[in-house]
Design a protein around this motif. Structure first.
Motif, PDB file in Angstrom:
ATOM      1  N   GLY A   1       0.819  -1.202   0.000  1.00  0.00           N
ATOM      2  CA  GLY A   1       0.000   0.000   0.000  1.00  0.00           C
ATOM      3  C   GLY A   1       0.855   1.255   0.000  1.00  0.00           C
ATOM      4  N   GLY A   2       1.905   1.295   0.821  1.00  0.00           N
ATOM      5  CA  GLY A   2       2.798   2.445   0.863  1.00  0.00           C
ATOM      6  C   GLY A   2       3.549   2.632  -0.445  1.00  0.00           C
ATOM      7  N   ARG A   3       3.970   1.560  -1.048  1.00  0.00           N
ATOM      8  CA  ARG A   3       4.677   1.646  -2.327  1.00  0.00           C
ATOM      9  C   ARG A   3       3.744   2.177  -3.418  1.00  0.00           C
ATOM     10  N   ARG A   4       2.491   1.726  -3.376  1.00  0.00           N
ATOM     11  CA  ARG A   4       1.556   2.188  -4.389  1.00  0.00           C
ATOM     12  C   ARG A   4       1.293   3.689  -4.268  1.00  0.00           C
ATOM     13  N   VAL A   5       1.257   4.189  -3.035  1.00  0.00           N
ATOM     14  CA  VAL A   5       1.113   5.631  -2.839  1.00  0.00           C
ATOM     15  C   VAL A   5       2.306   6.362  -3.449  1.00  0.00           C
ATOM     16  N   ALA A   6       3.512   5.819  -3.231  1.00  0.00           N
ATOM     17  CA  ALA A   6       4.714   6.444  -3.794  1.00  0.00           C
ATOM     18  C   ALA A   6       4.659   6.456  -5.320  1.00  0.00           C
ATOM     19  N   VAL A   7       4.120   5.381  -5.918  1.00  0.00           N
ATOM     20  CA  VAL A   7       3.977   5.328  -7.369  1.00  0.00           C
ATOM     21  C   VAL A   7       3.058   6.441  -7.848  1.00  0.00           C
ATOM     22  N   TYR A   8       1.909   6.592  -7.140  1.00  0.00           N
ATOM     23  CA  TYR A   8       0.953   7.623  -7.524  1.00  0.00           C
ATOM     24  C   TYR A   8       1.574   9.016  -7.423  1.00  0.00           C
ATOM     25  N   VAL A   9       2.286   9.250  -6.329  1.00  0.00           N
ATOM     26  CA  VAL A   9       2.868  10.586  -6.118  1.00  0.00           C
ATOM     27  C   VAL A   9       3.939  10.879  -7.163  1.00  0.00           C
ATOM     28  N   ALA A  10       4.873   9.923  -7.335  1.00  0.00           N
ATOM     29  CA  ALA A  10       5.965  10.145  -8.300  1.00  0.00           C
ATOM     30  C   ALA A  10       5.423  10.282  -9.713  1.00  0.00           C
ATOM     31  N   GLY A  11       4.499   9.395 -10.075  1.00  0.00           N
ATOM     32  CA  GLY A  11       3.924   9.480 -11.413  1.00  0.00           C
ATOM     33  C   GLY A  11       3.159  10.769 -11.625  1.00  0.00           C
ATOM     34  N   GLY A  12       2.420  11.195 -10.595  1.00  0.00           N
ATOM     35  CA  GLY A  12       1.671  12.441 -10.717  1.00  0.00           C
ATOM     36  C   GLY A  12       2.587  13.633 -10.895  1.00  0.00           C
TER      37      GLY A  12
ATOM     38  N   LEU B   1       6.003  17.266 -16.837  1.00  0.00           N
ATOM     39  CA  LEU B   1       6.035  17.271 -18.296  1.00  0.00           C
ATOM     40  C   LEU B   1       5.044  18.271 -18.872  1.00  0.00           C
ATOM     41  N   ALA B   2       3.835  18.316 -18.232  1.00  0.00           N
ATOM     42  CA  ALA B   2       2.826  19.254 -18.723  1.00  0.00           C
ATOM     43  C   ALA B   2       3.274  20.694 -18.535  1.00  0.00           C
ATOM     44  N   VAL B   3       3.818  20.994 -17.360  1.00  0.00           N
ATOM     45  CA  VAL B   3       4.273  22.355 -17.087  1.00  0.00           C
ATOM     46  C   VAL B   3       5.453  22.707 -17.995  1.00  0.00           C
TER      47      VAL B   3
ATOM     48  N   ALA C   1      12.332  27.600 -16.450  1.00  0.00           N
ATOM     49  CA  ALA C   1      11.232  26.855 -15.819  1.00  0.00           C
ATOM     50  C   ALA C   1      10.888  25.621 -16.636  1.00  0.00           C
ATOM     51  N   SER C   2      10.904  25.756 -17.981  1.00  0.00           N
ATOM     52  CA  SER C   2      10.580  24.607 -18.828  1.00  0.00           C
ATOM     53  C   SER C   2      11.608  23.498 -18.663  1.00  0.00           C
ATOM     54  N   THR C   3      12.890  23.911 -18.607  1.00  0.00           N
ATOM     55  CA  THR C   3      13.951  22.912 -18.442  1.00  0.00           C
ATOM     56  C   THR C   3      13.807  22.167 -17.113  1.00  0.00           C
ATOM     57  N   ILE C   4      13.552  22.933 -16.015  1.00  0.00           N
ATOM     58  CA  ILE C   4      13.386  22.301 -14.686  1.00  0.00           C
ATOM     59  C   ILE C   4      12.166  21.394 -14.676  1.00  0.00           C
ATOM     60  N   ALA C   5      11.063  21.866 -15.249  1.00  0.00           N
ATOM     61  CA  ALA C   5       9.831  21.078 -15.237  1.00  0.00           C
ATOM     62  C   ALA C   5      10.008  19.781 -16.002  1.00  0.00           C
ATOM     63  N   PHE C   6      10.667  19.872 -17.181  1.00  0.00           N
ATOM     64  CA  PHE C   6      10.899  18.636 -17.938  1.00  0.00           C
ATOM     65  C   PHE C   6      11.779  17.670 -17.157  1.00  0.00           C
ATOM     66  N   GLY C   7      12.777  18.230 -16.433  1.00  0.00           N
ATOM     67  CA  GLY C   7      13.635  17.365 -15.632  1.00  0.00           C
ATOM     68  C   GLY C   7      12.860  16.666 -14.527  1.00  0.00           C
TER      69      GLY C   7
ATOM     70  N   GLY D   1       9.638  16.138 -14.542  1.00  0.00           N
ATOM     71  CA  GLY D   1       8.701  15.206 -15.163  1.00  0.00           C
ATOM     72  C   GLY D   1       9.341  13.899 -15.541  1.00  0.00           C
ATOM     73  N   ILE D   2      10.528  13.993 -16.167  1.00  0.00           N
ATOM     74  CA  ILE D   2      11.208  12.765 -16.576  1.00  0.00           C
ATOM     75  C   ILE D   2      11.604  11.937 -15.356  1.00  0.00           C
ATOM     76  N   ALA D   3      12.123  12.609 -14.316  1.00  0.00           N
ATOM     77  CA  ALA D   3      12.528  11.888 -13.100  1.00  0.00           C
ATOM     78  C   ALA D   3      11.319  11.238 -12.424  1.00  0.00           C
ATOM     79  N   GLY D   4      10.185  11.981 -12.353  1.00  0.00           N
ATOM     80  CA  GLY D   4       8.998  11.438 -11.693  1.00  0.00           C
ATOM     81  C   GLY D   4       8.425  10.244 -12.421  1.00  0.00           C
ATOM     82  N   VAL D   5       8.277  10.367 -13.748  1.00  0.00           N
ATOM     83  CA  VAL D   5       7.732   9.242 -14.516  1.00  0.00           C
ATOM     84  C   VAL D   5       8.669   8.048 -14.452  1.00  0.00           C
TER      85      VAL D   5
END
Length: 332
Positions: A216-227, A233-235, A276-282, A284-288
């Motif tokens: 359950g805790g791991r799944r929460v981490a997946v949701y947070v990191a993926g989100g 990426l969107a930003v 900001a775009s460069t940081i956001a993409f970074g 996003g890539i790390a989170g996904v």
């Protein structure tokens, strides 16, 4: 109840006792005095005063005639079960008397049997039963008196009026019921165990729950990191588009490194949006990527995981003149 018969038997007994007392020329007899006083109250219809006086006489000097008179007094008083018990005592005592003593009792044995039959029909009765989960140590009390185990489930004669039936189990609260019975009424009372009060909260109940390190805790981490990754990426895409828009303004208002005011403002905004775009993409890539790793290495769950309350939100906030900043919020 034959009042004339009662008056005759009481008067005969009173006269016999008085004659015996006078013949002996002894000191005043407390038992005789209490008996005479009780009979006087009976004849006047004051049974609540007469019966206790006769009972006191019987305690001081037990005699068959006094016991018989007490039984009649209790019947006239309305205490039917008590009168029934007194007549039972008299009938159990009568066979132990000598022939001469029995002769002196006259027809009292016959009267006692007749009265007992009537009282057994008219006296109320209660039967009680224990709950199936009652332990062997359970104690049942009727009007404060402990009932023998053999009396449980049997009809017990009682006087008309209000009666208390209580069940006491060690370690549990007292369970008590009040029942009112009229003349001739028979009632069964099914006792129940009282529900114990809830225990006081322990210190453990106030401790913060341990963090969930399972599936359950791991799944929460997946949701947070993926989100966070998706938001990043969107930003990044949005800020990148805004930077390209500012580049068009720069091209129109700058020649080399020389820019007018509008061009300089657009150039500053383009740099901020690009960063900001460069940081956001970074992010996003790390989170996904992190979410993918966690999901692929997640152990098989042995039970359904708890639902998560995690959330993530992001946006671009303007800063200064023509600038922007990445705004990310969430809870997990």
């Amino acid at each position: 109840m034959n009042t004339a018969r009662f008056a005759l038997s009481a008067a005969c007994l009173s006269s016999a006792l008085a004659a015996a007392s006078a013949a002996s020329a002894a000191a005043p007899d407390p038992a005789q005095a209490a008996f005479d006083q009780g009979v006087a109250h009976m004849e006047a219809g004051r049974f609540d005063e007469g019966c206790p006086a006769i009972e006191e006489s019987q305690k001081l000097d037990p005699r068959p005639g006094t016991l018989f008179t007490l039984a009649e007094c209790e019947a006239l008083r309305g205490r039917l079960a008590t009168a029934l018990a007194r007549f039972d005592e008299y009938l159990a005592l009568y066979p132990t008397l000598t022939p001469k003593q029995q002769q002196n009792q006259g027809d009292r044995e016959k009267i006692a049997r007749e009265q007992r039959e009537t009282l057994a029909r008219d006296a109320p009765a209660i039967s009680v039963s224990l709950p199936p989960d009652a332990p062997p140590a359970a104690v049942v009390k009727l009007d404060g008196q402990v009932l023998a185990p053999t009396a449980i489930g049997s009809l017990i004669p009682v006087d008309p009026g209000t009666h208390s039936i209580a069940l006491q189990v060690p370690g549990s609260p007292l369970s008590e019921r009040i029942e009112r019975l009229g003349k001739g009424e028979k009632k069964h009372v099914a006792l129940t165990l009282a529900v114990p009060p809830p225990p006081p909260p322990s210190a453990r109940a106030h401790r913060a729950p341990a963090p969930d390190t399972g599936a359950g805790g791991r799944r929460v981490a997946v949701y947070v990191a993926g989100g966070l990754g998706l938001v990043g990426l969107a930003v990044g895409g949005v800020t990148g588009a805004l930077a390209m828009e500012r580049k068009g303004v720069v091209d129109k208002n700058c020649a080399g490194t020389a820019c007018n005011h509008e061009g300089k403002t657009a150039a500053d905004a383009m740099k901020a949006l690009g960063l900001a775009s460069t940081i956001a993409f970074g992010v996003g890539i790390a989170g996904v990527g992190g979410a993918a790793v966690l999901l692929l290495t997640e152990p098989k769950a042995t039970s359904a995981g708890a639902s998560s309350g995690a959330w993530v939100a992001a946006g671009v906030a303007p800063v200064g003149s023509g600038g922007a900043a990445l705004d990310v919020r969430g809870a997990w």
